[in-house]
Design an enzyme around this catalytic site. Sequence first.
Site, PDB file in Angstrom:
ATOM      1  N   GLU A 318      23.158  28.537  22.030  1.00  0.00           N
ATOM      2  CA  GLU A 318      22.275  27.549  21.746  1.00  0.00           C
ATOM      3  C   GLU A 318      21.525  26.196  22.645  1.00  0.00           C
ATOM      4  O   GLU A 318      20.463  25.926  21.808  1.00  0.00           O
ATOM      5  CB  GLU A 318      23.940  26.515  21.515  1.00  0.00           C
ATOM      6  CG  GLU A 318      23.192  25.181  20.733  1.00  0.00           C
ATOM      7  CD  GLU A 318      22.667  23.823  21.747  1.00  0.00           C
ATOM      8  OE1 GLU A 318      23.028  22.968  20.880  1.00  0.00           O
ATOM      9  OE2 GLU A 318      22.895  24.002  22.917  1.00  0.00           O
ATOM     10  N   GLU A 319      22.072  26.933  23.565  1.00  0.00           N
ATOM     11  CA  GLU A 319      21.028  25.695  25.422  1.00  0.00           C
ATOM     12  C   GLU A 319      19.567  25.787  25.121  1.00  0.00           C
ATOM     13  O   GLU A 319      18.873  25.092  25.653  1.00  0.00           O
ATOM     14  CB  GLU A 319      22.002  25.957  26.211  1.00  0.00           C
ATOM     15  CG  GLU A 319      23.547  25.242  26.224  1.00  0.00           C
ATOM     16  CD  GLU A 319      23.738  23.589  26.437  1.00  0.00           C
ATOM     17  OE1 GLU A 319      22.489  23.402  26.401  1.00  0.00           O
ATOM     18  OE2 GLU A 319      24.577  23.290  26.298  1.00  0.00           O
ATOM     19  N   ASP A 346      30.080  19.436  19.265  1.00  0.00           N
ATOM     20  CA  ASP A 346      29.163  20.082  19.830  1.00  0.00           C
ATOM     21  C   ASP A 346      28.828  18.345  20.868  1.00  0.00           C
ATOM     22  O   ASP A 346      27.503  18.137  21.198  1.00  0.00           O
ATOM     23  CB  ASP A 346      28.064  19.827  19.762  1.00  0.00           C
ATOM     24  CG  ASP A 346      26.971  21.052  21.116  1.00  0.00           C
ATOM     25  OD1 ASP A 346      27.987  20.344  21.984  1.00  0.00           O
ATOM     26  OD2 ASP A 346      25.462  20.999  20.639  1.00  0.00           O
ATOM     27  N   HIS A 415      25.193  18.916  30.987  1.00  0.00           N
ATOM     28  CA  HIS A 415      24.438  19.859  32.029  1.00  0.00           C
ATOM     29  C   HIS A 415      24.517  19.481  33.431  1.00  0.00           C
ATOM     30  O   HIS A 415      23.051  18.898  34.145  1.00  0.00           O
ATOM     31  CB  HIS A 415      23.092  19.143  31.388  1.00  0.00           C
ATOM     32  CG  HIS A 415      22.945  19.732  29.908  1.00  0.00           C
ATOM     33  ND1 HIS A 415      21.389  19.780  29.114  1.00  0.00           N
ATOM     34  CD2 HIS A 415      23.788  20.604  28.604  1.00  0.00           C
ATOM     35  CE1 HIS A 415      21.892  20.078  28.386  1.00  0.00           C
ATOM     36  NE2 HIS A 415      22.868  20.350  27.887  1.00  0.00           N
TER      37      HIS A 415
END
Length: 448
Positions: A318-319, A346, A415
């Site tokens: 996904e990232e 998420d 992140h």
Amino acid sequence: TPPLPAQEFRAHSAEHYQAAAKTITSYALSHREGYRLLGELCAIGPRLSGSENSLKAIRWAEKTMKDLGFDRVILQPVKVPHWVRGNVEEAAIVFEDQKLLRPLSVAALGGSIGVGEAGLEAEVIEFTRFKDVDSLQFDGQGKIFFFNEPFDPTVVTTFPGYGKAVQQRVYGADKASAHGGVAALVRSATTRADNIPHVGSMRYSGKVAKVPAAAIGVQDAEYLHQALQKNPRLKVRLKLSCQTLPDADSYNIIADLIGSEYPDEYVVVSGHFDSWDKGDGAHDDGAGCLQALEVLHILKELGIRPKRTIRCIFYINEENGVRGGKVYAKEAEKAGWKHIAAIESDRGAFTPRGFNFQDNPGQLERAQAWLPVLANAGIDWIRPGGSGVDIRQMKKGPLLIGYAPDSQRYFDYHHSDNDVYAAVNPREFELGAAAMTILAYLLSEEGL
């Protein structure tokens, strides 16, 4: 708790759902199996697509799903991008005498090209508003573009603030190159005033030359801003050893609890299994995946057999590509799988607040009558809103739902090296798992 209108339920009574919701929440809070498993996953380390850690985590997930005794476990092949950070990430302010260096805390943005062994040294031009790049007159030739727009502190929920701040991360390198720049330094998109770089993906359009891009910690962004006020001609030296390798083999991981009456109709619970290569990927999105797994585990352990199949999906990539979501959606359409609804977690494992229902006002209004049942796990609202990047790839059929916990702390961790298992509160995690379980069960029994 106000009584539920009987006409809002078809399969069971309101009293049945209230009792089930209380039992589900109590079990989640007392057993904490999902939270324990999250600890095992985080011990493997970060899971960037294409990495060896990612494959280790996939093998762990497959074994865990089988050990938990689910009816079906599937590995779905996905070809993923393989970007690696490398061992060198250095930046420093070079003052006029060329002898004094002031290090800066930086980390390459995902997908960035590297810098040659000699490094890159150039004057810096600063923008405190990203939109100014295309509206101001300036000389950017040969300079490092420093995008220093802060996360908006006035937003009440943080995702709109992130949506604005992240533009400079995604598009900054291309904007710099288009105006003659040789690199981009981007203020971290975070609500936290520390000096830890927050990374994430950036994009090259292919229309201009690629230039390297790196995130800079908030404290050093402020320091660099002040230094430029005193000396607009100062230079920054940058070294990055990141690179993109050929695409790698990977997998979505799928587990099913097969329905008793409608086994070919699916209610999906999901998260994305990859993470950035900072921290442990605990909140983003190991927690979301383990909350989804907890849905199947709780129902199975309590002996609740849903009418429709509950499918847990750990999407890969996904990232930096969304290839797992795209592959699953394509195969689902080709095979004719009937998805009733899909829930994605998420947004971290914080205190439950609500669920976002995407583009389906009729079903939203019906589901709002279920709030007294969902309140057992702390859910206050169901509203129109975005669902999730991966489930949105299923463009035909299912009701798309995003689990929405409290957002105030998410971008403290997102992140970055802050995103570790110790940052996840077990009660918040398990209440979120219980909320998803209750909603998945309601969808399975009541249909749409």
